[in-house]
Design a protein around this motif. Sequence first.
Motif: not given
Length: 315
Positions: A237-238, A248-250, A273-275, A298-299
Amino acid sequence: MTLLEGLEKRLREECPLLELRKNEPMSRHTSFRVGGPAALMALPKTREEAMDAVHIAYRQGIRPFFLGNGTNLLVSDQGYDGYVIKTTGLERLEWVDFTYSGRKLVVGGGVFLSRLANFAAEQGLTGLEWAAGIPGTVGGAVVMNAGAYGGELCQVLEKVSYLVETGDVLRMDAGACEFAYRHSIFSRLPEWMVLNVSLLPLAQEAPARIRERMAELAEQRRAKQPLEHPSAGSTFKRPPPVDGKPVYAAALIDQCGLKGLTVGGAQVSEKHAGFIINRGGATCRDILKLMEEVTRRVLAETGVELEPEVKTLGV
């Protein structure tokens, strides 16, 4: 006799025309093309069959899992030891004259969004161009309030008809459906099944102009998204805004250098990258491990915790 065996017996006795499948491979019903067998699957093709498929299950003490086109779903490699109702046979798409509110377009929960968008274009109705490239069903889109390119399904809905545990059909105004980003009352209460929707009046426009806009969006999808590989679309999700700015996640995944990261047959797409995609032979375990690794990194590097948009079953 197990509960599922008892349910199958009841369904065959009371709904002899209802299509039932035992140990149905869920890899055939998800866009990721992974997943073991569902113990029992019903495929209703009429409103009456859907009502019976729901009511008899609850009467037997079994809660169904409602499946559309499986475009936002990841199923365990071991499968799902439960009862699935697949809704893609509920294909009603027609104009209906309502006594008090006039002529409305009524769309079954199993209708593909692409079919709805193309039907609207043929009728010279604008407002659904964004939906032409989304592979899911209307029912699934209601549950998740699907959207793309600035459009969301909630913007065009008037009412939603849905089945409850008793098999009765209720109707709800769109304004009461708790629509938010990738959320609705139906995602909060998954025991309700979206049967059909009626749409708000859509603005008229020349079909050629609508088709032109649909073609532009389709080209953007082809250029930016890895449509050549099985996936479930956007995996995460965003995230909420940070310091008032959109996130944005991607972009975060790309920033962390994770494009191309691979676990087994699963890969963070090098194109978007979001996929997360199935490069071939991916398992549910591969995809979940990759999602966990992406979330962890990412975290650690950005302080933003990604939330999956993909739903899981049997995991």
